[in-house]
Enzyme design. Sequence first.
Site, short mmCIF file in Angstrom:
data_model
loop_
_atom_site.label_atom_id
_atom_site.label_comp_id
_atom_site.label_asym_id
_atom_site.label_seq_id
_atom_site.Cartn_x
_atom_site.Cartn_y
_atom_site.Cartn_z
CB SER A 149 -0.91 0.00 1.24
OG SER A 149 -0.12 0.24 2.38
CE LYS A 150 -1.42 7.21 -2.61
NZ LYS A 150 -2.74 6.66 -3.01
#
Length: 473
Positions: free
Chosen positions: A245-246
Amino acid sequence: MSDPSSADRPVVTRIAPSPTGQMHIGTARAALFNWLYARHTGGTFLLRIEDTDRERSTEGAVQTILDGLSWLGLEPDAEPVYQHARAERHREMVEKLLETGGAYRCYMTVEEVAEERERARAQGRAIRSIWRDREAPSRTNAPFVVRFRGPLEGETIVNDLVKGPVTFANANMDDLVLLRSDGSPTYNLAVVVDDHDMGITHVLRGDDHLSNAGRQSLIFEALGWAKPAFGHLPMIHGPDGAKLSKRHGAQAVGEFAEMGYLPEAMRNYLARLGWGHGDDELFSDVQAIAWFDIKDVGSAPARLDWAKLGHVNNHYIRGADDARLAALVGDIHAGRGLVIHEAGRAAMDRAIPLVKEGAKTLLDLADLTVFVLKIRPLALDEKTLKLLDETTCGRLGRLGVRLDDEPEWIAAPLSKALQDFAESEGVGLGKFGPALRGVLSGGATAPDLASALEALGREESLGRIADALSQVQ
Ligand code: GLU
């Protein structure tokens, strides 16, 4: 039900990204595996743009995918197929299913579907439409969707090339909508029709699509078509084992490019995310193509390891053509607003082979070469100014004269000259080395002194020394 074999057909693989605005690293890895398998078998690698979501599928989003594949060097073997343009064909196949009884018109209202969903959830079963076994209503212009008439009993088995046999109880699969009330085809129907029409023999994709494989298998069967072989690739996780994820940093192909990873390093590194050939970490495309087999793809999630990626990238930077690196690094400097003058370009060409050993990314290479682009007279940093006392200035003055006598301006003899000079002065290099480094680099990162001198060239090096001395004296 066993999969009809596609082994006797020449291999055709595909990547079928939805243009969402970025190209995820998982899509890049799927593209790579499909490309490797097609190359390994002498087959064909195709691209289908799944652009049925008209709002997200902008021209820019499509271009991002084309650019991403092109940057990665994973060019498809034919023009891309655009799924949206095939809607008519998808509808035709729905008609066919309606004719053969493989599908039916469902006139449930939105409210009725919501109620049925509630009931199904409470009873722990799949959603069923009352229209599955009913004649169409007399009010013919009532809105309807077309649903797939799936089997209510038995099992659907997907012999997944990565996961092994995966069993779906048919009773748990609801009668999928194939055509919405506005006449637009749905995702699973479009995928099946397109994969069939494109002659796809092997579908290698992320395992978030595993449950779709069960539904898609049933649609293939209902249309009387041979199924492709499915292989669902484990997800790519972050270094901590959580889904990427980010917060793990880069996820999109474009971000990796911007961070200064080379496409061949990405191919090598991504190949190791879920696949392997013994303990081999570094290998060429030719080797990967020769070795790649789906049976060697593991089923456990792969973890992104930045240190390993840096190591792989460093390997490819060291082996890369210096002119190519100079052009790539030149773009980074230009992007940072640096003007590269003629002499700077030549100095960059000299610097790159001298410093690339220590670069994990092209950004590192930019940091390691920025000192040659500085324009005389350089502004000296505080630390260097402090080092430039009278003794050191005198020494650097004598060093300049000594170096000017050097017949060849290359690192090895320059290194010897520095040692000899230190000896003749009766001091260690440490007495004037740091000041010289500051004078040559203006405080920027620089390689060892002899390499810095070679990269700068005779005139620039001696000029920088003279500038510094006149500045402090
Ligand atoms: N369009 C899907 C995605 O981007 C892939 C579908 C497939 O490979 O079958 O996730």
